[in-house]
Scaffold this active site. Structure first.
Site, PDB file in Angstrom:
ATOM      1  N   TYR A  82      13.682 -22.249  26.182  1.00  0.00           N
ATOM      2  CA  TYR A  82      15.185 -21.966  26.582  1.00  0.00           C
ATOM      3  C   TYR A  82      15.412 -20.717  27.437  1.00  0.00           C
ATOM      4  O   TYR A  82      16.189 -19.939  26.900  1.00  0.00           O
ATOM      5  CB  TYR A  82      15.939 -21.756  25.113  1.00  0.00           C
ATOM      6  CG  TYR A  82      15.826 -23.062  24.234  1.00  0.00           C
ATOM      7  CD1 TYR A  82      15.073 -22.955  23.262  1.00  0.00           C
ATOM      8  CD2 TYR A  82      16.244 -24.271  24.663  1.00  0.00           C
ATOM      9  CE1 TYR A  82      14.730 -24.122  22.325  1.00  0.00           C
ATOM     10  CE2 TYR A  82      15.935 -25.318  23.742  1.00  0.00           C
ATOM     11  CZ  TYR A  82      15.091 -25.271  22.776  1.00  0.00           C
ATOM     12  OH  TYR A  82      15.028 -26.554  21.874  1.00  0.00           O
ATOM     13  N   ASP A 108      11.056 -28.056  14.056  1.00  0.00           N
ATOM     14  CA  ASP A 108      10.386 -27.940  15.377  1.00  0.00           C
ATOM     15  C   ASP A 108       8.940 -27.447  14.967  1.00  0.00           C
ATOM     16  O   ASP A 108       8.136 -26.740  15.752  1.00  0.00           O
ATOM     17  CB  ASP A 108      10.914 -27.060  16.462  1.00  0.00           C
ATOM     18  CG  ASP A 108      10.318 -27.351  17.714  1.00  0.00           C
ATOM     19  OD1 ASP A 108      10.538 -26.358  18.460  1.00  0.00           O
ATOM     20  OD2 ASP A 108       9.598 -28.479  17.878  1.00  0.00           O
TER      21      ASP A 108
END
Ligand code: NAG
Ligand code: NAG
Ligand code: NAG
Ligand code: NAG
Ligand code: NAG
Ligand code: NAG
Ligand code: NAG
Ligand code: NAG
Length: 758
Positions: free
Chosen positions: A598, A712
């Site tokens: 990200y 995740d």
């Protein structure tokens, strides 16, 4: 390979803790128990929330599991009786998993909401439990092509909503159950359209009570059993019938005359029995297309003149049926009528060489195979196949088994083309990822089933993922796809196992995996951190408070958004930009230890005390809103566990957003599994790491406040400290949110699912 096994072990341990996050706890536990009975669960079955975490094949409503659809998934093992605790379950399809064996658990009778139970082509055996009769909502029951033994449970007669009943191709024996007194029986199934019982060992007489005019059956298939006695005249009362098969039994006596009343029947198979008496007059059977009467002991008679007059007849099989005399001239005028009269006196006595006095040639050259569509087939590597559109791919394959047909010219390509078009139209209108289909090798099998090989090619990719396969296979196992009924009768599908799931780690290209693992590992490794000793944490907090007073970095937070107050931190401190710049050697490239995902870059830094830290620095474009950043820091600062990477501090000034974590020296688990780190992973270590990671997750789920769902978890997000203790990393809100989401605080976390994902 080793890493796959290891990851599986990890999954098992993690599940102990992860299960039951959002989905009903009982449902999660039940699915876990299903999984425990299988050698391998689908790779996407990780994470604690089967409904929220998009487990392949699991359908939900309101956080309750309502469907389990896993056909052609290469499942191996047994069906756990705990499936019965999925009390909202409506649909179960485990078809085409040859490796599923054992008996059907009796507890299945508790699934009161079940409407579809589909177990075609598995390896189940043992008796069909009587409790199946308590599934009062059941509409679709397909247990065909397994190894079920014992009798047909009479309780099936209780299933008044049943529309489809397929028990064919098993080892069922004993009589056909009919009701008497309080015992139910198949004669009660007046709404059922399909009785498929072929290829079993059913014996005894066909009860006259089985059929009645109140029934609505269209397919009655009892071929290849051991039934004896006569064909009851009650069959003639079921005027809805279209396909009737009693071939290859030991029926004797005369055929009931009222069979002539079955004006909708298009396939009538009575061959290979011991039927006697005269051939019935079938002139009213206007729909009759295929008539098999071979190998019976009918009275010797002249060839009935009315055969060729049946308007729809295309196939007439009358081997060894005592026909004599003259063959009516009209036979010769019907080129589309395939007739086989071999073995009758009419052929033997006259020595005629007419084609119908020979068996049809068994074609050695393939009769049909879908051609390429205006393109040249391309040479394909390994086991890929060139599709009709000349693209190399791994198709999903299987065999369509038709139990009846309405055409006889197998060499004519038109019926196949119509079927291809109808398949493609179906796939497209249901938005299934199929690019093209091909059909090949039409043939009759010894049971007079008409077989066709089917290949479905993936759309826009080389292979299907599990979701794609399960959707396509379900279309056939559930009979959602209906072939054009002016040509094709009832069918069932046998799916082959699919070897090339695109979401199967073993099938991804090694190199691309390595690259992905390398990149992701490098990134995540960096950031994560060391457990703070209590005293040290306390000191840091004091320092942070001091720093706050001195520099007031929170002036950057917009007070109007109620984010102006100082973050409520527990153990994390505020670093100044200058400080960190010094610690990270001016954020030099040498200190850049990877990307943090990200749009974040991770640097190694050294505190004046010599302690290493990992600094995760947001790049332009990946900044969060002030409130989100604050919320994230507050959340992360509250998390303290020896198996969870700790946040040491943050920096929020000069337009920078940085998170400072403990530095975890041995990198990610994935580095070690891939051999990159050079650490040998023996089983003791693996076990210890699995337990550590599971403890860390259990802490996040159960003890952190608010609970944190990682979402995740994968080997790149499990870091190893100097003593190879596992530390769970990379949880938190680090995903930048869209403008519409800004200001919206969530404890939902980001990420891809799965240990096998990257
Ligand atoms: C989900 O369940 C509710 C009742 O719990 C029901 O009203 C609704 O129709 C269901 N939705 C679907 C798509 O089945
Ligand atoms: C079937 O129905 C009968 C009554 O119609 C009932 O007595 C019996 O218990 C039912 N059997 C099962 C297995 O549900
Ligand atoms: C055929 O059905 C009619 C009534 O629909 C009945 O009268 C007739 O007897 C039946 N034919 C035979 C041969 O049973
Ligand atoms: C067959 O039955 C029909 C009436 O259903 C009758 O008209 C015809 O004559 C019969 N044919 C023979 C050969 O009995
Ligand atoms: C009839 O019986 C013979 C000998 O048993 C067999 O070879 C043949 O296939 C049978 N015909 C049909 C149509 O089943
Ligand atoms: C007839 O049925 C028996 C089992 O009852 C089976 O073994 C055999 O293959 C069948 N033959 C044909 C021609 O269908
Ligand atoms: C599987 O494939 C379908 C269609 O090709 C796609 O829409 C879907 O996102 C894929 N699912 C996963 C988990 O990759
Ligand atoms: C399964 O098939 C039945 C009829 O064949 C159909 O009504 C139903 O919608 C199908 N189920 C799904 C989920 O497509």
């Amino acid at each position: 390979m080793g890493s796959v096994i290891w990851s599986l072990l990890l999954v098992v341990f993690l599940q102990i803790y992860i299960i039951a996050a959002t989905t009903d706890a009982g449902d999660s536990a039940a699915l876990k128990s299903l999984m425990d009975e299988w050698e391998k669960a689908p790779p996407s079955w990780v994470g604690g929330d089967p409904c929220g975490d998009s487990w392949v094949g699991i359908g939900c409503n309101d956080s309750r599991v309502t469907s389990v659809t896993l056909p052609s998934m290469k499942l191996v093992g047994r069906l756990s009786g705990d499936i019965s605790t999925l009390s909202e379950l409506q649909q179960v399809d485990l078809s085409y998993n040859n490796g599923l064996t054992g008996s059907l658990p009796t507890s299945i009778g508790n699934l009161k909401k079940l409407t579809n139970l589909i177990l075609v082509g598995c390896g189940f055996n043992g008796p069909i439990p009587d409790a199946i009769g308590s599934l009062s909502q059941l509409r679709f029951l397909s247990l065909n092509s397994n190894g079920f033994t014992g009798r047909i449970p009479p309780s099936i007669g209780n299933l008044s909503n049943l529309y489809w009943l397929d028990l064919a191709d098993n080892q069922l024996e004993g009589p056909i159950p009919v009701s008497s007194g309080s015992t139910p029986g198949l004669d009660m199934l007046i709404h059922t359209k399909h009785f498929h019982f072929g290829k079993n060992k059913l014996s005894g007489q066909i009860p006259a009570q089985l059929f009645s005019s109140s029934m609505t059956l269209i397919h009655v298939l009892f071929e290849s059993n051991k039934l004896t006695g006569i064909l009851p005249s009650t069959l003639g009362h079921v005027r809805t019938l279209e396909v009737v098969r009693f071939d290859n039994n030991s029926l004797n006596g005369r055929l009931p005359l009222n069979i002539n009343n079955l004006t909708s029947v298009h396939d009538l198979f009575l061959s290979n029995n011991k039927l006697t008496g005269p051939l019935p007059n079938l002139t009213q059977m206007n729909s009759l297309n295929t008539l098999y009467l071979s190998n019976n002991s009918f009275d010797s008679a002249d060839v009935p003149s009315w055969f060729p007059a049946l308007p729809a007849l295309t196939t007439l099989m009358m081997e060894n049926t005592q026909l004599r005399g003259q063959i009516p001239a009209i036979f010769f005028e019907l080129p589309n009528l395939q007739t086989v009269l071999v073995g009758n006196p009419v052929c033997d006595e006259t020595g005629t060489t007419r084609s119908y006095c020979n068996l049809p040639p068994s074609n050695s050259s393939p009769l049909y195979s879908t051609p390429s569509q205006n393109c040249l087939p391309v040479p394909c590597s390994s086991s890929q196949i060139s599709s009709p559109l000349c693209r190399c791919a791994y198709p999903y394959t299987g065999t369509l088994n038709f139990r009846g047909l309405l055409f006889s010219a197998f060499g004519n390509s038109t019926p196949y083309q119509i079927l291809e078009q109808s398949l493609m139209h179906f796939f497209q209108s249901h938005q299934l990822p199929v690019d093209s289909v091909s059909l090949s090798d039409p043939r009759m099998d010894p049971n007079e089933y008409f077989l066709l090989n089917l290949r479905a090619f993936p759309y826009g990719q080389e292979s299907f993922n599990r979701t794609g396969i399960s959707m396509i296979a379900f279309v056939f196992s559930n009979q959602t796809f209906k072939p054009p009924d002016q040509l094709f009768g009832p069918y069932f599908f046998r799916g082959d196992e699919y070897e090339h799931f695109s979401d199967d780690p073993a099938n991804s290209k090694k190199s691309s995996i390595a690259i992905k693992i390398g990149a992701a590992a490098g990134a995540s490794v960096l950031f994560l951190l060391l457990v703070l000793a209590g005293i040290y944490a306390y000191r840091q907090k004091k320092r942070a408070e001091r720093a706050t007073k001195e520099s007031n970095p929170f002036a950057h937070w917009d007070p109007k958004k109620s984010s102006g107050s100082i973050p409520q931190l527990k153990g994390a401190r505020c670093f100044s930009f200058e400080e960190l710049k010094k610690y990270a050697n001016n954020f030099s490239e040498a200190n850049d230890i990877g990307s943090g995902g990200y749009g974040k870059v991770v640097y190694r830094g050294t505190l004046p005390t010599g302690e290493l830290i990992a600094i995760k620095r947001a790049q332009q474009g990946s900044m969060q809103g002030g409130l989100e950043f604050k919320t994230e820091i507050e959340l992360l600062s509250r998390v303290h566990h020896k198996n969870v990477v700790s946040l040491l501090g943050f920096c929020f000034e000069r337009g920078e957003q940085m998170l400072i974590y403990e530095y975890v020296p041995n990198g990610s688990l994935s580095d070690s599994l891939s051999g990159k780190s050079g650490i040998r992973m023996d089983w003791t270590r693996r076990l210890k790491i699995a337990l550590g990671a599971a403890r860390g997750l259990a802490y996040l789920h159960e003890l952190a406040n608010p609970p944190i769902i990682h979402r995740d978890i994968k080997s790149t997000n499990i870091l190893l400290d100097e003593r190879l203790n596992a530390k769970v990393a990379d949880f938190g809100l680090s995903k930048p949110m869209g403008d519409s989401e800004r200001g919206h605080v969530t404890t939902q976390v980001k990420g891809t699912m799965g240990l096998f994902g990257s």
